[in-house]
Design a protein around this motif. Sequence first.
Motif, PDB file in Angstrom:
ATOM      1  N   ALA A  32      38.366  -2.955  -8.772  1.00  0.00           N
ATOM      2  CA  ALA A  32      39.559  -2.409  -8.117  1.00  0.00           C
ATOM      3  C   ALA A  32      39.335  -0.958  -7.703  1.00  0.00           C
ATOM      4  CB  ALA A  32      40.760  -2.510  -9.049  1.00  0.00           C
ATOM      5  N   LEU A  33      38.652  -0.191  -8.532  1.00  0.00           N
ATOM      6  CA  LEU A  33      38.360   1.199  -8.193  1.00  0.00           C
ATOM      7  C   LEU A  33      37.423   1.296  -6.996  1.00  0.00           C
ATOM      8  CD1 LEU A  33      37.985   2.648 -11.791  1.00  0.00           C
ATOM      9  CD2 LEU A  33      39.961   2.774 -10.279  1.00  0.00           C
ATOM     10  N   VAL A  34      36.466   0.373  -6.914  1.00  0.00           N
ATOM     11  CA  VAL A  34      35.566   0.344  -5.757  1.00  0.00           C
ATOM     12  C   VAL A  34      36.370   0.003  -4.499  1.00  0.00           C
ATOM     13  CG1 VAL A  34      33.598  -0.870  -4.719  1.00  0.00           C
ATOM     14  CG2 VAL A  34      33.526  -0.186  -7.124  1.00  0.00           C
ATOM     15  N   GLY A  35      37.339  -0.898  -4.627  1.00  0.00           N
ATOM     16  CA  GLY A  35      38.203  -1.228  -3.497  1.00  0.00           C
ATOM     17  C   GLY A  35      39.016  -0.032  -3.033  1.00  0.00           C
ATOM     18  N   LEU A  36      39.523   0.756  -3.987  1.00  0.00           N
ATOM     19  CA  LEU A  36      40.265   1.970  -3.619  1.00  0.00           C
ATOM     20  C   LEU A  36      39.369   2.970  -2.896  1.00  0.00           C
ATOM     21  CD1 LEU A  36      42.427   2.530  -6.815  1.00  0.00           C
ATOM     22  CD2 LEU A  36      43.224   1.865  -4.553  1.00  0.00           C
ATOM     23  N   LEU A  37      38.135   3.098  -3.334  1.00  0.00           N
ATOM     24  CA  LEU A  37      37.189   3.977  -2.646  1.00  0.00           C
ATOM     25  C   LEU A  37      36.962   3.476  -1.224  1.00  0.00           C
ATOM     26  CD1 LEU A  37      35.242   6.375  -2.680  1.00  0.00           C
ATOM     27  CD2 LEU A  37      33.499   4.808  -3.568  1.00  0.00           C
ATOM     28  N   GLY A  38      36.859   2.164  -1.065  1.00  0.00           N
ATOM     29  CA  GLY A  38      36.703   1.590   0.267  1.00  0.00           C
ATOM     30  C   GLY A  38      37.892   1.897   1.160  1.00  0.00           C
ATOM     31  N   ILE A  39      39.095   1.867   0.598  1.00  0.00           N
ATOM     32  CA  ILE A  39      40.287   2.205   1.368  1.00  0.00           C
ATOM     33  C   ILE A  39      40.224   3.655   1.826  1.00  0.00           C
ATOM     34  CG2 ILE A  39      42.783   2.581   1.203  1.00  0.00           C
ATOM     35  CD1 ILE A  39      42.868   0.104  -0.657  1.00  0.00           C
ATOM     36  N   LEU A  40      39.876   4.568   0.911  1.00  0.00           N
ATOM     37  CA  LEU A  40      39.784   5.982   1.284  1.00  0.00           C
ATOM     38  C   LEU A  40      38.766   6.214   2.390  1.00  0.00           C
ATOM     39  CD1 LEU A  40      39.957   7.807  -2.161  1.00  0.00           C
ATOM     40  CD2 LEU A  40      41.581   7.972  -0.283  1.00  0.00           C
ATOM     41  N   ILE A  41      37.625   5.581   2.276  1.00  0.00           N
ATOM     42  CA  ILE A  41      36.585   5.745   3.288  1.00  0.00           C
ATOM     43  C   ILE A  41      37.007   5.051   4.588  1.00  0.00           C
ATOM     44  CG2 ILE A  41      34.196   5.170   3.880  1.00  0.00           C
ATOM     45  CD1 ILE A  41      33.561   5.583   0.868  1.00  0.00           C
ATOM     46  N   GLY A  42      37.601   3.870   4.483  1.00  0.00           N
ATOM     47  CA  GLY A  42      38.041   3.134   5.659  1.00  0.00           C
ATOM     48  C   GLY A  42      39.099   3.863   6.465  1.00  0.00           C
TER      49      GLY A  42
END
Length: 95
Positions: A32-42
Motif C-alpha cells: 500500500a505504501l508503494v502504491g501511495l508513492l506511485g500516486i505521488l509520482i503519477g
Amino acid sequence: MKPYLLSLGAGLLVGIIYGLINVRSPAPPVIALVGLLGILIGEQIPPWFKQVVSRQASTAAWVGHQVKPHVFGELPCGQVPKKSSDDSQQERDAS
C-alpha cells in the motif's frame, strides 16, 4: 532532513518493540505504501508532459520547484537570526 531521520529512528524503535512483544504493526502493508508513492509520482506526470510539450523551463528547474516540494514535503530550513541593536552594541563594547 533531521525530522525525517528522527521519524525513521522512532519508527525503527517502535518496530523493534513490536517485534519483541510479537504484536502486528497497525501500519499499512508495504504494498500500500508503494502504491501511495506511485500516486505521488503519477501526479507529477501531467504537469511534466505539459512542460515538455510547451518547452518553457528546463526540466531540472521544474523538478526542483514542482516535484521535490510535493513528493517530499517542504523540508525545514534554518533561519539566520537577525542581530538586534543590543547585540551590535555589546560587540562594539567587547572590542
